[in-house]
Design a protein around this motif. Structure first.
Motif, PDB file in Angstrom:
ATOM      1  N   LYS A  15       0.822  -1.217   0.000  1.00 38.13           N
ATOM      2  CA  LYS A  15       0.000   0.000   0.000  1.00 38.13           C
ATOM      3  C   LYS A  15       0.855   1.266   0.000  1.00 38.13           C
ATOM      4  O   LYS A  15       0.737   2.126   0.884  1.00 38.13           O
ATOM      5  CB  LYS A  15      -0.948   0.009   1.211  1.00 38.13           C
ATOM      6  CG  LYS A  15      -1.969  -1.114   1.200  1.00 38.13           C
ATOM      7  CD  LYS A  15      -2.952  -0.947   2.357  1.00 38.13           C
ATOM      8  CE  LYS A  15      -3.959  -2.080   2.399  1.00 38.13           C
ATOM      9  NZ  LYS A  15      -4.937  -1.899   3.490  1.00 38.13           N
ATOM     10  N   ALA A 254      -6.387   6.215   9.867  1.00 40.89           N
ATOM     11  CA  ALA A 254      -5.985   4.960   9.215  1.00 40.89           C
ATOM     12  C   ALA A 254      -5.053   4.145  10.114  1.00 40.89           C
ATOM     13  O   ALA A 254      -5.179   2.915  10.203  1.00 40.89           O
ATOM     14  CB  ALA A 254      -5.313   5.265   7.882  1.00 40.89           C
ATOM     15  N   ASP A 257      -6.931   2.601  13.088  1.00 44.09           N
ATOM     16  CA  ASP A 257      -7.707   1.458  12.627  1.00 44.09           C
ATOM     17  C   ASP A 257      -6.785   0.244  12.415  1.00 44.09           C
ATOM     18  O   ASP A 257      -7.123  -0.878  12.815  1.00 44.09           O
ATOM     19  CB  ASP A 257      -8.423   1.806  11.322  1.00 44.09           C
ATOM     20  CG  ASP A 257      -9.360   0.715  10.851  1.00 44.09           C
ATOM     21  OD1 ASP A 257     -10.561   0.820  11.135  1.00 44.09           O
ATOM     22  OD2 ASP A 257      -8.893  -0.246  10.212  1.00 44.09           O
ATOM     23  N   THR A 258      -5.638   0.475  11.808  1.00 47.06           N
ATOM     24  CA  THR A 258      -4.695  -0.608  11.536  1.00 47.06           C
ATOM     25  C   THR A 258      -4.198  -1.249  12.825  1.00 47.06           C
ATOM     26  O   THR A 258      -3.993  -2.467  12.893  1.00 47.06           O
ATOM     27  CB  THR A 258      -3.504  -0.072  10.724  1.00 47.06           C
ATOM     28  OG1 THR A 258      -3.992   0.589   9.554  1.00 47.06           O
ATOM     29  CG2 THR A 258      -2.561  -1.192  10.304  1.00 47.06           C
ATOM     30  N   ASN A 270      -4.701   0.719   6.904  1.00 50.60           N
ATOM     31  CA  ASN A 270      -6.068   0.567   6.393  1.00 50.60           C
ATOM     32  C   ASN A 270      -6.644   1.940   6.062  1.00 50.60           C
ATOM     33  O   ASN A 270      -7.515   2.458   6.759  1.00 50.60           O
ATOM     34  CB  ASN A 270      -6.941  -0.137   7.439  1.00 50.60           C
ATOM     35  CG  ASN A 270      -6.413  -1.499   7.821  1.00 50.60           C
ATOM     36  OD1 ASN A 270      -5.713  -2.135   7.047  1.00 50.60           O
ATOM     37  ND2 ASN A 270      -6.743  -1.956   9.024  1.00 50.60           N
ATOM     38  N   GLU A 272      -8.217   2.816   3.164  1.00 48.26           N
ATOM     39  CA  GLU A 272      -9.279   2.848   2.157  1.00 48.26           C
ATOM     40  C   GLU A 272     -10.602   3.362   2.717  1.00 48.26           C
ATOM     41  O   GLU A 272     -11.292   4.177   2.080  1.00 48.26           O
ATOM     42  CB  GLU A 272      -9.468   1.458   1.541  1.00 48.26           C
ATOM     43  CG  GLU A 272      -8.286   0.978   0.719  1.00 48.26           C
ATOM     44  CD  GLU A 272      -7.230   0.254   1.541  1.00 48.26           C
ATOM     45  OE1 GLU A 272      -6.348  -0.374   0.936  1.00 48.26           O
ATOM     46  OE2 GLU A 272      -7.284   0.326   2.789  1.00 48.26           O
ATOM     47  N   LYS A 273     -10.977   2.882   3.895  1.00 47.39           N
ATOM     48  CA  LYS A 273     -12.276   3.266   4.452  1.00 47.39           C
ATOM     49  C   LYS A 273     -12.309   4.721   4.918  1.00 47.39           C
ATOM     50  O   LYS A 273     -13.384   5.254   5.211  1.00 47.39           O
ATOM     51  CB  LYS A 273     -12.650   2.350   5.619  1.00 47.39           C
ATOM     52  CG  LYS A 273     -11.760   2.468   6.840  1.00 47.39           C
ATOM     53  CD  LYS A 273     -12.200   1.519   7.960  1.00 47.39           C
ATOM     54  CE  LYS A 273     -11.853   0.090   7.624  1.00 47.39           C
ATOM     55  NZ  LYS A 273     -12.144  -0.814   8.780  1.00 47.39           N
ATOM     56  N   TYR A 274     -11.148   5.380   4.958  1.00 40.85           N
ATOM     57  CA  TYR A 274     -11.092   6.776   5.402  1.00 40.85           C
ATOM     58  C   TYR A 274     -10.874   7.763   4.244  1.00 40.85           C
ATOM     59  O   TYR A 274     -10.702   8.964   4.483  1.00 40.85           O
ATOM     60  CB  TYR A 274     -10.001   6.934   6.457  1.00 40.85           C
ATOM     61  CG  TYR A 274     -10.297   6.085   7.678  1.00 40.85           C
ATOM     62  CD1 TYR A 274     -11.273   6.476   8.595  1.00 40.85           C
ATOM     63  CD2 TYR A 274      -9.658   4.868   7.873  1.00 40.85           C
ATOM     64  CE1 TYR A 274     -11.576   5.679   9.682  1.00 40.85           C
ATOM     65  CE2 TYR A 274      -9.957   4.057   8.953  1.00 40.85           C
ATOM     66  CZ  TYR A 274     -10.925   4.472   9.851  1.00 40.85           C
ATOM     67  OH  TYR A 274     -11.251   3.676  10.928  1.00 40.85           O
ATOM     68  N   ARG A 276     -13.033   8.840   2.459  1.00 41.90           N
ATOM     69  CA  ARG A 276     -14.162   9.797   2.484  1.00 41.90           C
ATOM     70  C   ARG A 276     -13.797  11.090   3.200  1.00 41.90           C
ATOM     71  O   ARG A 276     -14.421  12.129   2.962  1.00 41.90           O
ATOM     72  CB  ARG A 276     -15.363   9.152   3.166  1.00 41.90           C
ATOM     73  CG  ARG A 276     -15.144   8.782   4.629  1.00 41.90           C
ATOM     74  CD  ARG A 276     -16.369   8.101   5.236  1.00 41.90           C
ATOM     75  NE  ARG A 276     -16.190   7.815   6.644  1.00 41.90           N
ATOM     76  CZ  ARG A 276     -15.638   6.693   7.112  1.00 41.90           C
ATOM     77  NH1 ARG A 276     -15.200   5.771   6.250  1.00 41.90           N
ATOM     78  NH2 ARG A 276     -15.514   6.498   8.395  1.00 41.90           N
TER      79      ARG A 276
END
Length: 279
Positions: A15, A254, A257-258, A270, A272-274, A276
């Protein structure tokens, strides 16, 4: 739609580089136009990986894009495999860099006081030429020391926080004066702040040091995500201070979350979900 040429590697796992820059710029409303420097099965911190160097392919991109008569609002350079690729990037700039183009250079040379395996003195000298063309430079402390001649070991021997930050600022100020660029030094951890990590922004007149909580892990790709948010933000017309704040908030979410999962640092964060948060 504004366009950014991203000159970095494509790593399938980790990533980082193009797989970090493309989604960030895309969600920020910028067309990401990749010019890959290499294709890797996984980023170089993995215990095993395959790397296919694309140095000989890069000129073909330049020539084909010239035929299309395209222009770029931004150019973002990152990981390169060696000095010859800097020659190719400088040739690319001759065709596509204008007074209206924002050039962000992440001078990928080393970390934690050590140069990367592909480092050599001629690479450093060529990188100095490239950063002299930049509008924004995002080195970590190791890279800032390499570019300015400051001693990483002497800098990190400062046990007083103010002395340490003053030494970091002196190195960054020298880089700013020699290039005229805006400088953001990443990964700064004063001796007395083991639970936080920060960035220092230096422009022609001021400097600003800010921190975020640090969990002790250095994840792949966070520098690439940070730089990509800066590029997307600046093309929106916001100030560097606002861009840095957004990048910090995005990365902090991120990383937090990780940390909830048993994720290796090589695998990245992680994010991707952030995405936004960047809309």
């Amino acid at each position: 739609m504004k366009k950014v040429a991203i000159i970095q590697d494509l790593s399938s796992f980790g990533k980082c580089s193009l797989t970090a820059a493309i989604p960030v710029l895309s969600v920020m409303g910028v067309q990401a136009c990749p010019l890959p420097t290499a294709v890797l099965s996984a980023q170089t911190e993995y215990p095993s990986y395959y790397c296919h160097d694309l140095t000989n392919v890069m000129p073909r991109y330049t020539e084909e894009w010239k035929k299309l008569n395209v222009s770029f609002d931004g150019i973002h350079t990152g990981y390169i495999t060696g000095k010859e690729q800097i020659h190719q990037i400088l040739t690319f700039l001759e065709s596509f860099y204008t007074d209206h183009t924002l050039l962000l250079v992440d001078p990928v040379l080393g970390d934690n006081g050590k140069a990367y395996d592909n480092f050599e003195e001629e690479l450093l000298e060529q990188m100095k030429v490239l950063v002299s063309r930049a509008d924004i430079i995002t080195p970590n402390i190791t890279e800032c020391c390499l570019l300015t001649g400051y001693s990483y070991d002497v800098l990190h021997s400062c046990m007083d926080e103010q002395d340490y930050l003053k030494s970091v600022e002196d190195a960054g100020r020298q880089l700013q004066l020699s290039t005229g660029a805006e400088i953001i030094i990443t990964g700064i951890q004063p001796p007395s702040r083991q639970d936080s990590i920060g960035n220092m922004y230096i422009n022609e007149t001021d400097s600003l040091f800010t921190t975020v909580p640090y969990n002790g892990n250095s994840y792949s790709g966070t520098g690439d995500l940070f730089a990509s948010v800066l590029m997307g933000s600046r093309l929106r017309g916001v100030s560097m201070e606002q861009a840095i704040t957004l990048a910090k908030e995005f990365l902090l979410a991120a990383i937090e979350d990780t940390a909830l999962y048993d994720t290796s640092v090589e695998a990245g964060v992680n994010f991707e979900k952030y995405l936004r948060m960047l809309l």
